[in-house]
Design a protein around this motif. Sequence first.
Motif, PDB file in Angstrom:
ATOM      1  N   ALA A   1      15.317  13.071   1.306  1.00 43.37           N
ATOM      2  CA  ALA A   1      16.584  13.646   0.858  1.00 43.37           C
ATOM      3  C   ALA A   1      17.359  12.702  -0.062  1.00 43.37           C
ATOM      4  N   ASP A   2      17.012  11.414  -0.066  1.00 41.32           N
ATOM      5  CA  ASP A   2      17.723  10.423  -0.879  1.00 41.32           C
ATOM      6  C   ASP A   2      16.965  10.049  -2.153  1.00 41.32           C
ATOM      7  N   ARG A   3      15.744  10.525  -2.324  1.00 41.23           N
ATOM      8  CA  ARG A   3      14.920  10.086  -3.458  1.00 41.23           C
ATOM      9  C   ARG A   3      15.529  10.424  -4.812  1.00 41.23           C
TER      10      ARG A   3
ATOM     11  N   HIS B   1       0.827  -1.211   0.000  1.00 39.27           N
ATOM     12  CA  HIS B   1       0.000   0.000   0.000  1.00 39.27           C
ATOM     13  C   HIS B   1       0.861   1.261   0.000  1.00 39.27           C
ATOM     14  N   LEU B   2       1.933   1.235   0.763  1.00 39.28           N
ATOM     15  CA  LEU B   2       2.799   2.411   0.888  1.00 39.28           C
ATOM     16  C   LEU B   2       3.571   2.687  -0.403  1.00 39.28           C
ATOM     17  N   GLY B   3       4.151   1.656  -0.985  1.00 35.58           N
ATOM     18  CA  GLY B   3       4.942   1.836  -2.196  1.00 35.58           C
ATOM     19  C   GLY B   3       6.402   2.125  -1.896  1.00 35.58           C
ATOM     20  N   TRP B   4       7.225   1.913  -2.892  1.00 34.67           N
ATOM     21  CA  TRP B   4       8.676   2.019  -2.754  1.00 34.67           C
ATOM     22  C   TRP B   4       9.135   3.439  -2.455  1.00 34.67           C
ATOM     23  N   ARG B   5       8.627   4.403  -3.196  1.00 39.84           N
ATOM     24  CA  ARG B   5       9.101   5.789  -3.085  1.00 39.84           C
ATOM     25  C   ARG B   5       8.953   6.309  -1.654  1.00 39.84           C
ATOM     26  N   GLN B   6       7.868   5.968  -1.004  1.00 39.45           N
ATOM     27  CA  GLN B   6       7.617   6.459   0.352  1.00 39.45           C
ATOM     28  C   GLN B   6       8.570   5.861   1.384  1.00 39.45           C
ATOM     29  N   LEU B   7       9.211   4.752   1.056  1.00 36.66           N
ATOM     30  CA  LEU B   7      10.161   4.127   1.982  1.00 36.66           C
ATOM     31  C   LEU B   7      11.515   4.817   1.989  1.00 36.66           C
ATOM     32  N   VAL B   8      11.823   5.511   0.901  1.00 34.10           N
ATOM     33  CA  VAL B   8      13.133   6.155   0.759  1.00 34.10           C
ATOM     34  C   VAL B   8      13.074   7.543   1.395  1.00 34.10           C
ATOM     35  N   HIS B   9      14.080   7.849   2.199  1.00 33.64           N
ATOM     36  CA  HIS B   9      14.169   9.170   2.829  1.00 33.64           C
ATOM     37  C   HIS B   9      14.030  10.249   1.758  1.00 33.64           C
TER      38      HIS B   9
ATOM     39  N   VAL C   1      21.568   3.990   1.132  1.00 28.51           N
ATOM     40  CA  VAL C   1      20.422   4.891   1.191  1.00 28.51           C
ATOM     41  C   VAL C   1      19.803   4.787   2.582  1.00 28.51           C
ATOM     42  N   ARG C   2      19.014   5.764   2.934  1.00 33.46           N
ATOM     43  CA  ARG C   2      18.249   5.692   4.185  1.00 33.46           C
ATOM     44  C   ARG C   2      16.810   5.313   3.861  1.00 33.46           C
ATOM     45  N   LEU C   3      16.356   4.228   4.454  1.00 33.12           N
ATOM     46  CA  LEU C   3      14.941   3.879   4.364  1.00 33.12           C
ATOM     47  C   LEU C   3      14.252   4.437   5.600  1.00 33.12           C
ATOM     48  N   VAL C   4      12.992   4.801   5.441  1.00 32.06           N
ATOM     49  CA  VAL C   4      12.260   5.447   6.527  1.00 32.06           C
ATOM     50  C   VAL C   4      10.969   4.685   6.788  1.00 32.06           C
ATOM     51  N   PRO C   5      10.977   3.794   7.755  1.00 29.62           N
ATOM     52  CA  PRO C   5       9.728   3.135   8.134  1.00 29.62           C
ATOM     53  C   PRO C   5       8.742   4.184   8.644  1.00 29.62           C
ATOM     54  N   PRO C   6       7.455   4.027   8.376  1.00 27.68           N
ATOM     55  CA  PRO C   6       6.477   5.035   8.787  1.00 27.68           C
ATOM     56  C   PRO C   6       6.443   5.296  10.292  1.00 27.68           C
ATOM     57  N   HIS C   7       6.769   4.287  11.086  1.00 27.84           N
ATOM     58  CA  HIS C   7       6.669   4.435  12.545  1.00 27.84           C
ATOM     59  C   HIS C   7       8.006   4.210  13.221  1.00 27.84           C
ATOM     60  N   GLY C   8       9.075   4.688  12.590  1.00 25.17           N
ATOM     61  CA  GLY C   8      10.376   4.438  13.187  1.00 25.17           C
ATOM     62  C   GLY C   8      11.432   5.404  12.729  1.00 25.17           C
ATOM     63  N   ARG C   9      12.659   5.096  13.121  1.00 23.47           N
ATOM     64  CA  ARG C   9      13.812   5.922  12.775  1.00 23.47           C
ATOM     65  C   ARG C   9      14.376   5.494  11.427  1.00 23.47           C
ATOM     66  N   ASP C  10      15.154   6.386  10.811  1.00 22.90           N
ATOM     67  CA  ASP C  10      15.815   6.065   9.549  1.00 22.90           C
ATOM     68  C   ASP C  10      16.639   4.785   9.703  1.00 22.90           C
TER      69      ASP C  10
ATOM     70  N   ALA D   1      16.574   7.715  -7.572  1.00 25.99           N
ATOM     71  CA  ALA D   1      15.984   7.828  -8.909  1.00 25.99           C
ATOM     72  C   ALA D   1      17.066   7.860  -9.989  1.00 25.99           C
ATOM     73  N   ALA D   2      18.159   8.559  -9.728  1.00 26.57           N
ATOM     74  CA  ALA D   2      19.247   8.635 -10.706  1.00 26.57           C
ATOM     75  C   ALA D   2      19.832   7.256 -10.983  1.00 26.57           C
ATOM     76  N   HIS D   3      20.011   6.448  -9.949  1.00 24.54           N
ATOM     77  CA  HIS D   3      20.514   5.081 -10.130  1.00 24.54           C
ATOM     78  C   HIS D   3      19.530   4.250 -10.942  1.00 24.54           C
ATOM     79  N   LEU D   4      18.252   4.362 -10.623  1.00 24.79           N
ATOM     80  CA  LEU D   4      17.244   3.559 -11.318  1.00 24.79           C
ATOM     81  C   LEU D   4      17.102   3.980 -12.776  1.00 24.79           C
ATOM     82  N   VAL D   5      17.231   5.256 -13.055  1.00 27.41           N
ATOM     83  CA  VAL D   5      17.181   5.738 -14.439  1.00 27.41           C
ATOM     84  C   VAL D   5      18.333   5.130 -15.238  1.00 27.41           C
TER      85      VAL D   5
END
Length: 111
Positions: free
Chosen positions: A50-52, A40-48, A74-83, A56-60
């Motif tokens: 500042a790192d998006r 439901h959240l999707g990949w983009r929302q997991l990435v900090h 990269v920093r992943l950001v869980p919705p209810h937690g720390r980076d 994106a540049a790597h994926l392109v």
Amino acid sequence: MGATVTARQARAVIGTDGEVWNANSAFCSLVGLDEPALRHLGWRQLVHSADRHYVAAHLVEVLAGSADLREFDVRLVPPHGRDVPTHLRVELVRDSDGRQGWFLVEAWATT
């Protein structure tokens, strides 16, 4: 980069549109979400945020065909937690005709 791959590697399959198709329990544990919530959240929302652009540049580059695989931190950001500082290995998987299919993402915390 000196991360060590373990038997319980966190893995997810992500569409080229950023939709999370599935993830194993290790990946879900890494980001603190169960698989339905992750989808439901999707990949983009997991990435900090500042790192998006960096991600994106790597994926392109991968989508453009300059490489089928990229590894980066990269920093992943869980919705209810720390980076979560994370090392990602992102590979573009193609179908038998060579068309872009999906990303196989392997991840492990680097702290």
